[in-house]
Design an enzyme around this catalytic site. Structure first.
Site, PDB file in Angstrom:
ATOM      1  N   LYS A   3      46.135  34.743  53.000  1.00  0.00           N
ATOM      2  CA  LYS A   3      44.722  34.861  53.363  1.00  0.00           C
ATOM      3  C   LYS A   3      44.733  35.388  54.779  1.00  0.00           C
ATOM      4  O   LYS A   3      45.122  34.678  55.706  1.00  0.00           O
ATOM      5  CB  LYS A   3      44.054  33.485  53.294  1.00  0.00           C
ATOM      6  N   TYR A  43      48.189  31.255  55.389  1.00  0.00           N
ATOM      7  CA  TYR A  43      46.904  31.502  56.069  1.00  0.00           C
ATOM      8  C   TYR A  43      47.199  32.065  57.460  1.00  0.00           C
ATOM      9  O   TYR A  43      47.753  31.372  58.308  1.00  0.00           O
ATOM     10  CB  TYR A  43      46.128  30.182  56.167  1.00  0.00           C
TER      11      TYR A  43
HETATM   12  C1  LIG Z   1      37.742  33.087  62.255  1.00  0.00           C
HETATM   13  C2  LIG Z   1      36.997  32.588  61.058  1.00  0.00           C
HETATM   14  O1  LIG Z   1      36.407  31.559  61.108  1.00  0.00           O
HETATM   15  N1  LIG Z   1      37.073  33.338  59.980  1.00  0.00           N
HETATM   16  C3  LIG Z   1      36.355  33.019  58.763  1.00  0.00           C
HETATM   17  C4  LIG Z   1      35.441  34.150  58.411  1.00  0.00           C
HETATM   18  O2  LIG Z   1      34.916  33.976  57.117  1.00  0.00           O
HETATM   19  C5  LIG Z   1      34.305  34.181  59.421  1.00  0.00           C
HETATM   20  O3  LIG Z   1      33.619  32.961  59.374  1.00  0.00           O
HETATM   21  C6  LIG Z   1      33.332  35.278  59.125  1.00  0.00           C
HETATM   22  O4  LIG Z   1      34.022  36.471  59.048  1.00  0.00           O
HETATM   23  C7  LIG Z   1      32.223  35.332  60.182  1.00  0.00           C
HETATM   24  O5  LIG Z   1      32.759  35.715  61.423  1.00  0.00           O
HETATM   25  C8  LIG Z   1      37.274  32.756  57.607  1.00  0.00           C
HETATM   26  O6  LIG Z   1      38.333  33.656  57.602  1.00  0.00           O
HETATM   27  C9  LIG Z   1      37.678  31.292  57.666  1.00  0.00           C
HETATM   28  C10 LIG Z   1      37.797  30.662  56.347  1.00  0.00           C
HETATM   29  O7  LIG Z   1      37.680  31.304  55.347  1.00  0.00           O
HETATM   30  C11 LIG Z   1      38.057  29.224  56.275  1.00  0.00           C
HETATM   31  O8  LIG Z   1      39.205  28.819  56.319  1.00  0.00           O
HETATM   32  O9  LIG Z   1      37.119  28.476  56.180  1.00  0.00           O
END
Ligand SMILES: CC(=O)N[C@@H]([C@@H](O)[C@H](O)[C@H](O)CO)[C@@H](O)CC(=O)C(=O)O
Length: 303
Positions: free
Chosen positions: A165, A137
């Protein structure tokens, strides 16, 4: 080895709390049922969106247990087991393996800025603790650590490492990791705002924190990309981005807002845990508008 089960739309699973803020099995089941009904490929359990950073080890084990109870055998299950210490991460990894998860994943160590050698050892120790496959990740904006293609290549010499990821913002990072890994590796797009771009630059799938608020739209965007329909893929991404900007523009944290959106869509999973902030009175009006935008977009693109 088939990696097909990891291809597709994989929502990051939210923390489901009762009215007192404790982990709720029945609300976790409600979110499982909702995602199953939407037809997503799998779930990523206990990551950023799962508020793992604010939960005890026992709570995190409970979440992994509840999700496996309701979804095992019905979709792909990925357990995020990253924790401040290697020891705790291994406890979670072993628990997920006993529950029959399909793969493990972990952020790099947080708080202290550790050298590549320590990060490599951290991930390798988790990988060695169970027979499960492992997804690195990379999320530099929250961990402060940036995975390099060179370290990814070194990690890939371990056959249990099946992908990354990637939540860093440049889509070029996705292209670089895909170049290193090739077809036998799964690259997951992380930033939902550029899901379509990430897929075009080499991501095979997506794991995202806003997917569960609007799974229909991400499933459709993925379908457009798969069919080479880039015009419509770009249009739906633009609509998704309007919605994400809305989700992030309120007094409450994005996750509190998403949970209220889900509540309006019939799934009550409570609110967020402090220090994340809950929604304010003013937010409720803006959330009405967001829900309407989501419904209209589903009507426009998915019917
Ligand atoms: C920095 C961050 O939180 N990134 C999110 C994105 O899904 C993010 O919420 C989305 O792009 C909105 O900004 C995901 O990569 C995190 C994720 O999938 C998780 O581990 O829950």
């Amino acid at each position: 080895m088939t990696l097909d089960k990891f291809h597709g739309i994989i929502p990051a699973f939210y923390a489901c709390y009762d009215n007192e803020g404790n982990i709720s099995e029945s609300r976790t089941q409600a979110l499982c049922d909702y995602l199953l009904e939407k037809g997503v490929q799998g779930v990523y359990v206990g990551g950023s969106s799962g508020e793992c950073i604010y939960q005890s080890l026992d709570e995190r084990k409970d979440v992994l247990t509840f999700v496996a109870k309701y979804l095992k055998g019905k979709m792909t299950l990925i357990a995020h087991v990253g924790a401040p210490s290697t020891r705790d991460s291994i406890v979670l990894a072993k628990h997920a393996a006993e529950l029959g998860y399909d793969a493990l994943s972990a952020i790099p160590p947080i708080y202290f800025r550790l050298p590549d050698s320590a990060v490599y050892k951290y991930w390798s120790d988790i990988i060695e603790a169970t027979p499960l496959e492992f997804i690195i990740y990379n999320i530099p904006q929250t961990t402060g650590y940036t995975l390099t293609p060179a370290l990814f290549e070194k990690l890939l010499t371990n056959k249990k490492v099946i992908g990354v990821k990637n939540s860093s913002m440049p889509t070029m990072d996705i292209e670089r990791f895909k170049k290193v890994g090739g077809k036998d590796v799964v690259i997951f797009n992380g930033p939902d705002e550029q899901f379509v771009a990430g897929r075009i630059m080499g991501a095979d799938a997506g794991i995202g924190g806003t997917y569960a608020a609007m799974p229909e739209l991400f499933l459709k965007a993925n379908e457009f990309v798969k069919n080479g329909n880039f015009q419509q893929a770009t249009e739906i991404q633009s609509k998704i981005n309007d919605i994400i900007i809305g989700l992030c523009s309120m007094n409450g944290s994005m996750y509190a807002v998403i949970k209220e959106v889900l509540n309006r869509r019939g799934v009550n999973i409570g609110s967020v845990r402090a220090p994340l902030e809950g929604i304010s009175e003013a937010d409720t009006v803006s959330i009405d508008a967001i829900v309407k935008t989501i419904d209209q977009a589903i009507e426009q693109f998915c019917r």
